[in-house]
Design a protein around this motif. Sequence first.
Motif, mmCIF file in Angstrom:
data_model
loop_
_atom_site.group_PDB
_atom_site.id
_atom_site.type_symbol
_atom_site.label_atom_id
_atom_site.label_comp_id
_atom_site.label_asym_id
_atom_site.label_seq_id
_atom_site.Cartn_x
_atom_site.Cartn_y
_atom_site.Cartn_z
ATOM 1 N N PHE A 144 1.023 -1.336 -0.177
ATOM 2 C CA PHE A 144 0.045 -0.053 -0.018
ATOM 3 C C PHE A 144 0.905 1.140 -0.174
ATOM 4 O O PHE A 144 0.773 2.343 -0.513
ATOM 5 N N LYS A 145 1.848 0.997 0.578
ATOM 6 C CA LYS A 145 3.048 2.156 0.823
ATOM 7 C C LYS A 145 3.386 2.522 -0.507
ATOM 8 O O LYS A 145 3.667 3.808 -1.257
ATOM 9 N N GLY A 146 3.653 1.520 -1.408
ATOM 10 C CA GLY A 146 4.102 1.478 -2.766
ATOM 11 C C GLY A 146 3.126 2.056 -3.655
ATOM 12 O O GLY A 146 3.603 2.590 -4.545
ATOM 13 N N LEU A 147 2.085 1.600 -3.406
ATOM 14 C CA LEU A 147 0.794 2.051 -4.122
ATOM 15 C C LEU A 147 0.890 3.821 -4.124
ATOM 16 O O LEU A 147 0.532 4.324 -5.057
ATOM 17 N N THR A 148 0.826 4.018 -2.959
ATOM 18 C CA THR A 148 0.631 5.732 -2.610
ATOM 19 C C THR A 148 1.753 6.329 -3.285
ATOM 20 O O THR A 148 1.445 7.407 -4.052
ATOM 21 N N LEU A 149 3.121 5.533 -3.271
ATOM 22 C CA LEU A 149 4.102 6.409 -3.795
ATOM 23 C C LEU A 149 3.920 6.556 -5.233
ATOM 24 O O LEU A 149 4.096 7.644 -5.970
ATOM 25 N N ALA A 150 3.546 5.352 -5.938
ATOM 26 C CA ALA A 150 3.305 5.252 -7.545
ATOM 27 C C ALA A 150 2.146 6.368 -7.904
ATOM 28 O O ALA A 150 2.475 6.655 -8.866
ATOM 29 N N THR A 151 1.240 6.493 -7.225
ATOM 30 C CA THR A 151 0.325 7.310 -7.342
ATOM 31 C C THR A 151 0.676 8.707 -7.286
ATOM 32 O O THR A 151 0.589 9.607 -8.308
ATOM 33 N N VAL A 152 1.505 9.103 -6.382
ATOM 34 C CA VAL A 152 1.965 10.562 -6.356
ATOM 35 C C VAL A 152 3.063 10.731 -7.487
ATOM 36 O O VAL A 152 2.814 11.853 -8.057
ATOM 37 N N LEU A 153 3.768 9.889 -7.860
ATOM 38 C CA LEU A 153 4.809 9.878 -8.648
ATOM 39 C C LEU A 153 4.022 10.046 -10.086
ATOM 40 O O LEU A 153 4.317 10.972 -11.169
ATOM 41 N N CYS A 154 3.014 9.296 -10.452
ATOM 42 C CA CYS A 154 2.411 9.414 -11.645
ATOM 43 C C CYS A 154 1.472 10.568 -12.029
ATOM 44 O O CYS A 154 1.540 11.248 -13.089
ATOM 45 N N THR A 155 0.968 10.976 -10.538
ATOM 46 C CA THR A 155 0.181 12.315 -10.716
ATOM 47 C C THR A 155 1.091 13.645 -10.735
ATOM 48 O O THR A 155 0.774 14.526 -11.617
ATOM 49 N N PHE A 156 2.405 13.555 -10.412
ATOM 50 C CA PHE A 156 3.322 14.803 -10.589
ATOM 51 C C PHE A 156 3.546 14.723 -12.067
ATOM 52 O O PHE A 156 3.685 15.683 -12.500
ATOM 53 N N ALA A 157 3.822 13.516 -12.606
ATOM 54 C CA ALA A 157 4.077 13.484 -14.043
ATOM 55 C C ALA A 157 2.889 13.915 -14.915
ATOM 56 O O ALA A 157 3.247 14.717 -16.010
ATOM 57 N N LEU A 158 1.732 13.695 -14.567
ATOM 58 C CA LEU A 158 0.597 14.125 -15.226
ATOM 59 C C LEU A 158 0.444 15.715 -14.889
ATOM 60 O O LEU A 158 0.327 16.296 -16.127
ATOM 61 N N VAL A 159 0.838 16.313 -13.875
ATOM 62 C CA VAL A 159 0.766 17.595 -13.837
ATOM 63 C C VAL A 159 2.010 18.395 -14.642
ATOM 64 O O VAL A 159 1.600 19.366 -15.247
ATOM 65 N N VAL A 160 2.848 17.745 -14.586
ATOM 66 C CA VAL A 160 4.188 18.300 -15.606
ATOM 67 C C VAL A 160 3.688 18.085 -17.376
ATOM 68 O O VAL A 160 3.844 18.907 -17.808
ATOM 69 N N LEU A 161 2.982 17.114 -17.376
ATOM 70 C CA LEU A 161 2.414 16.894 -18.976
ATOM 71 C C LEU A 161 1.536 17.872 -19.056
ATOM 72 O O LEU A 161 1.453 18.352 -20.134
ATOM 73 N N GLY A 162 0.609 17.990 -18.341
ATOM 74 C CA GLY A 162 -0.445 19.247 -18.353
ATOM 75 C C GLY A 162 0.390 20.542 -18.555
ATOM 76 O O GLY A 162 -0.021 21.542 -19.379
ATOM 77 N N ALA A 163 1.661 20.746 -17.876
ATOM 78 C CA ALA A 163 2.080 22.128 -18.321
ATOM 79 C C ALA A 163 2.829 22.040 -19.521
ATOM 80 O O ALA A 163 2.962 23.126 -20.254
ATOM 81 N N VAL A 164 3.209 20.868 -20.302
ATOM 82 C CA VAL A 164 3.797 20.612 -21.515
ATOM 83 C C VAL A 164 2.793 21.094 -22.490
ATOM 84 O O VAL A 164 2.867 22.016 -23.449
#
Length: 322
Positions: free
Chosen positions: A13-33
């Motif tokens: 579950f800790k790994g799932l939450t970290l993966a979710t954070v990292l992918c959401t960060f990538a999505l926000v950056v992609l939105g900036a692109v």
Amino acid sequence: MALTGAGGVASWFKGLTLATVLCTFALVVLGAVVRVTGSGLGCPDWPLCHGGALPPAESKAIIEWSHRVVASFLVGPLVLATSVSVWILYRRAAWLVAPATVALVMLVAQAVLGGFTVMHELPGALVTAHLALGEALLACLVLIWVVACRGALQRPSSTLPDGRPDRFPVLMLASAVGIYLLLLSGSYVSTSGSTGACLDWPTCNVDWPLAAGDVFPGGKLQAIHMAHRFVAVIIGIFVIYALHLGIRGRHRPSPIRYVSMAIATLFLIEVLVGFEAVRRDFPTDMRGLHQAVATGVWAMTVWLAAACFTRGDALEEEPAHA
């Protein structure tokens, strides 16, 4: 479920939450692109792209379509999996249930707002609202990760070991609010068309030596651009002051001190990227990097603010399956 003690939260579950954070960060950056490349209308319809499931062989359409795919097939399922896991396994842990539920609501609202923004041809207010909601979703997911790894939020000690008042937790909470406002002011610069209004730094289109009143000569766009810089200076000074309390506090846990150092370093990099963007007349890559670093500062500041209100341990009890 008490949120004290160690060993109650499963490692997956800790790994799932970290993966979710990292992918959401990538999505926000992609939105900036998407924004800095002007690809927001690369797919002028929604949820399809030019009436099909796949985009045409055109760069802006591919960029916008990629953003939608990451949101729909990566971030969406991860947020849903996180929320469902919390509801089933940790439903008595209020500091997990509340942010997990809010995150799922935000995700749905973000998808609806994204479609609405495209269908109305990217009005500035909706673009900024879309970014604001995306950054808030990221913060919510960071909070879930912190609680899963460190335990529930609680009132921190108000005094230092030597008896002096400890202002660091409250200052970091205020810093997180300030960074969020700074992000929104930067988005407004972009959506208002003010990005290239000031072609020098730290002043705005002035000749040296400065004359009386030469702060940001020009019109509305120059004023908007310079207002963002002034906000950055004010908030930056406040944040750096708060961080120095975390860096110098020898009694603080090592993660708190190291993350404080990392945020201070990243904030300095953000300033340098902004300067380089002005010097190079705001190329797309520098504008995207500016947004990415700013989002990194935001996510780490949220982590630090939340961590200051935890004891640094995890859930005590095993997940409640029944």
